[in-house]
Motif scaffolding. Structure first.
Motif, mmCIF file in Angstrom:
data_model
loop_
_atom_site.group_PDB
_atom_site.id
_atom_site.type_symbol
_atom_site.label_atom_id
_atom_site.label_comp_id
_atom_site.label_asym_id
_atom_site.label_seq_id
_atom_site.Cartn_x
_atom_site.Cartn_y
_atom_site.Cartn_z
ATOM 1 N N PHE A 1 -1.648 5.431 8.907
ATOM 2 C CA PHE A 1 -0.661 4.508 9.469
ATOM 3 C C PHE A 1 -1.321 3.292 10.106
ATOM 4 N N ASP A 2 -2.585 3.411 10.463
ATOM 5 C CA ASP A 2 -3.286 2.320 11.135
ATOM 6 C C ASP A 2 -3.871 1.289 10.165
ATOM 7 N N VAL A 3 -3.642 1.489 8.878
ATOM 8 C CA VAL A 3 -4.073 0.527 7.863
ATOM 9 C C VAL A 3 -2.853 -0.271 7.417
ATOM 10 N N GLY A 4 -2.930 -1.578 7.540
ATOM 11 C CA GLY A 4 -1.810 -2.432 7.161
ATOM 12 C C GLY A 4 -2.126 -3.287 5.949
ATOM 13 N N PHE A 5 -1.084 -3.667 5.217
ATOM 14 C CA PHE A 5 -1.213 -4.602 4.104
ATOM 15 C C PHE A 5 0.120 -5.282 3.888
ATOM 16 N N CYS A 6 0.096 -6.410 3.162
ATOM 17 C CA CYS A 6 1.284 -7.258 3.026
ATOM 18 C C CYS A 6 2.181 -6.877 1.852
ATOM 19 N N GLY A 7 1.613 -6.260 0.828
ATOM 20 C CA GLY A 7 2.422 -5.921 -0.342
ATOM 21 C C GLY A 7 1.618 -5.117 -1.333
ATOM 22 N N LEU A 8 2.316 -4.486 -2.265
ATOM 23 C CA LEU A 8 1.674 -3.679 -3.297
ATOM 24 C C LEU A 8 1.202 -4.576 -4.426
ATOM 25 N N LYS A 9 0.003 -4.317 -4.913
ATOM 26 C CA LYS A 9 -0.570 -5.101 -6.006
ATOM 27 C C LYS A 9 -0.811 -4.207 -7.219
ATOM 28 N N ASP A 10 -0.849 -4.838 -8.389
ATOM 29 C CA ASP A 10 -1.019 -4.113 -9.638
ATOM 30 C C ASP A 10 -2.324 -3.333 -9.660
ATOM 31 N N ARG A 11 -2.275 -2.166 -10.285
ATOM 32 C CA ARG A 11 -3.482 -1.362 -10.452
ATOM 33 C C ARG A 11 -4.332 -1.892 -11.599
ATOM 34 N N HIS A 12 -3.704 -2.160 -12.740
ATOM 35 C CA HIS A 12 -4.440 -2.587 -13.933
ATOM 36 C C HIS A 12 -4.592 -4.107 -13.913
ATOM 37 N N VAL B 1 -7.184 -7.470 -11.752
ATOM 38 C CA VAL B 1 -8.172 -7.856 -10.759
ATOM 39 C C VAL B 1 -7.403 -8.518 -9.626
ATOM 40 N N THR B 2 -7.357 -7.872 -8.485
ATOM 41 C CA THR B 2 -6.532 -8.355 -7.390
ATOM 42 C C THR B 2 -7.355 -8.581 -6.134
ATOM 43 N N SER B 3 -6.946 -9.579 -5.377
ATOM 44 C CA SER B 3 -7.562 -9.894 -4.098
ATOM 45 C C SER B 3 -6.478 -9.837 -3.044
ATOM 46 N N GLN B 4 -6.641 -8.944 -2.032
ATOM 47 C CA GLN B 4 -5.633 -8.834 -0.996
ATOM 48 C C GLN B 4 -6.236 -8.415 0.334
ATOM 49 N N TRP B 5 -5.466 -8.657 1.397
ATOM 50 C CA TRP B 5 -5.897 -8.371 2.752
ATOM 51 C C TRP B 5 -5.439 -6.995 3.201
ATOM 52 N N PHE B 6 -6.284 -6.321 3.976
ATOM 53 C CA PHE B 6 -5.960 -5.077 4.663
ATOM 54 C C PHE B 6 -6.356 -5.235 6.126
ATOM 55 N N SER B 7 -5.596 -4.605 7.015
ATOM 56 C CA SER B 7 -5.978 -4.574 8.429
ATOM 57 C C SER B 7 -6.268 -3.139 8.838
ATOM 58 N N LEU B 8 -7.313 -2.956 9.636
ATOM 59 C CA LEU B 8 -7.725 -1.641 10.133
ATOM 60 C C LEU B 8 -7.697 -1.667 11.654
ATOM 61 N N TYR B 9 -6.991 -0.728 12.241
ATOM 62 C CA TYR B 9 -6.883 -0.668 13.701
ATOM 63 C C TYR B 9 -8.145 -0.047 14.270
ATOM 64 N N ARG B 10 -8.976 -0.891 14.913
ATOM 65 C CA ARG B 10 -10.268 -0.437 15.439
ATOM 66 C C ARG B 10 -10.521 -1.096 16.796
ATOM 67 N N PRO B 11 -9.734 -0.708 17.806
ATOM 68 C CA PRO B 11 -9.920 -1.311 19.136
ATOM 69 C C PRO B 11 -11.261 -0.920 19.740
ATOM 70 N N GLY B 12 -11.931 -1.902 20.369
ATOM 71 C CA GLY B 12 -13.187 -1.637 21.055
ATOM 72 C C GLY B 12 -14.347 -1.271 20.157
ATOM 73 N N MET B 13 -14.239 -1.599 18.854
ATOM 74 C CA MET B 13 -15.291 -1.199 17.915
ATOM 75 C C MET B 13 -15.857 -2.407 17.165
ATOM 76 N N MET B 14 -15.805 -3.573 17.771
ATOM 77 C CA MET B 14 -16.242 -4.784 17.085
ATOM 78 C C MET B 14 -17.719 -4.716 16.708
ATOM 79 N N GLU B 15 -18.530 -4.074 17.545
ATOM 80 C CA GLU B 15 -19.955 -4.008 17.262
ATOM 81 C C GLU B 15 -20.265 -3.193 16.012
ATOM 82 N N GLU B 16 -19.307 -2.384 15.570
ATOM 83 C CA GLU B 16 -19.504 -1.543 14.388
ATOM 84 C C GLU B 16 -18.939 -2.169 13.118
ATOM 85 N N ASP B 17 -18.355 -3.367 13.240
ATOM 86 C CA ASP B 17 -17.704 -3.999 12.081
ATOM 87 C C ASP B 17 -18.673 -4.232 10.926
ATOM 88 N N THR B 18 -19.838 -4.763 11.232
ATOM 89 C CA THR B 18 -20.784 -5.112 10.176
ATOM 90 C C THR B 18 -21.186 -3.878 9.370
#
Length: 361
Positions: A90-101, A103-120
């Motif tokens: 539930f903590d992963v967000g996205f704007c819409g469903l994209k085709d499987r078959h 080549v798609t480029s889309q954004w996802f959000s991950l809920y990671r409070p207080g974990m910025m140092e681990e992003d890389t």
């Protein structure tokens, strides 16, 4: 469609086209590279790949990543990201469903409070699965429809008609758009989602799961069965819209608003409690069309779903095309959220989706 036909499961899944007939046949998705989709999210502008910049720009509890994927659908990727990030699905967000078959480029959000140092480190791990094209931090989770739309670059192969015939049809599409049907994939194979919809207990759509919002996520009839019911319910709503639009296409009124439409542009109903928000001529026509399939109409009698409107016209913005050396055709255009590229193209071409034959093998 008659009540008897709907009851037998013979759902109409191919609706009238604007010119009365398609001008050519063509192969779609011969290879994933023939169908490219780029999500447009102005909140997060294009930027350098995260591996070439120190750290991740922005602030907030959500790490937002633009991924490029091939052969994976959106929900699968979201689930895998949750596992890699150690968060709930539930903590992963996205704007819409994209085709499987594709080549798609889309954004996802991950809920990671207080974990910025681990992003890389996390981005490096995710990059082993999918190329990470951009990354930033945000104060909010991405939700359906947050994006401005999608940019498509599509190659069609094995086109059956002469170029001048195809180009004349494309010029017409560029000027007037196409009927804004929901794509047939929404209805399941052979309309299976509609078959299931007519057996839903409508009152169940108003009940939450036994653990309330925590388990059901605030959706009607929470839990796995509830999510399936919402899928079937949405299919029913979409099919009724397509039927209303089909009647307008058949009579040639799909681009002009009728008396009683609540908007200044031509729209159709997303059925809800009370049916439609249209009145007068438009409302009566819509009720007459929906009444032909009472099994689906009855779903909306006890739910608290508010009637909504959807444009009848889908306009491919910036439509351009070029012919390839092998006789194929490359098209480039932008669509608003909720509009389907295959629906747009199907107004001109009888499409054969080659990815289906590859998948069946």
């Amino acid at each position: 469609m008659s009540e008897a036909e709907a009851s037998a499961g013979n759902w109409r899944l191919d609706w009238p086209v604007s010119a009365g007939a398609r001008v050519a046949s063509a192969h779609l998705k011969t290879a994933p590279e023939d169908f490219r989709v780029g999500e447009v999210l102005e909140e997060f502008p294009e930027q350098a790949e995260p591996s070439s910049v120190p750290g991740v720009a922005g602030e907030g509890e959500h790490l937002c990543l633009r991924l490029e994927k091939t052969g994976d659908n959106t929900e699968f990727v979201a689930g895998e990201l949750a596992t890699l990030a150690g968060c709930r699905s539930f903590d992963v967000g996205f704007c819409g469903l994209k085709d499987r078959h594709a080549v798609t480029s889309q954004w996802f959000s991950l809920y990671r409070p207080g974990m910025m140092e681990e992003d890389t480190a996390l981005i490096a791990q995710i990059s082993e699965r999918w190329p990470v094209k951009s990354a930033c931090r945000s104060v909010r989770k991405l939700r359906r429809g947050d994006h401005q739309g999608n940019h498509f670059t599509i190659r069609l192969r094995q086109i059956s008609a002469d170029r001048d015939v195809v180009e004349s049809a494309l010029e017409r599409l560029k000027i007037q758009g196409a009927p804004n049907y929901f794509g047939p994939q929404r209805f399941g194979f052979g309309g299976g989602n509609l078959d299931r919809a007519i057996h839903i207990d409508p009152s169940a759509l108003n009940r939450r799961g036994g653990q309330g919002k925590r388990r059901g996520r605030g959706k009607p009839g929470g839990g796995r069965d509830g999510r399936k019911n919402v899928l079937y319910f949405s299919a029913a709503r979409s099919w009724l819209f397509n039927e209303v639009l089909a009647s307008r296409v058949a009579e040639g009124s799909w681009r002009t608003p009728l008396p009683g439409e609540p908007t200044e542009t031509a729209t159709g109903p997303l059925w809800g409690d009370g049916g439609t928000s249209a009145s007068s001529e438009a409302g009566q026509r819509e009720r007459d069309t929906v009444a032909q399939t009472p099994e689906l109409a009855s779903l909306f009698m006890t739910t608290r779903m508010k009637p909504e409107r959807r444009p009848l016209v889908a306009m491919p913005e910036g439509l351009s095309w070029s012919w390839l050396d092998d006789g194929g055709l490359e098209l480039d255009f932008f669509l608003q959220p909720g509009q389907y590229a295959t629906t747009i193209l199907s107004d001109i071409f009888e499409l054969e989706d080659m990815s289906l034959s590859h998948h069946n093998k």
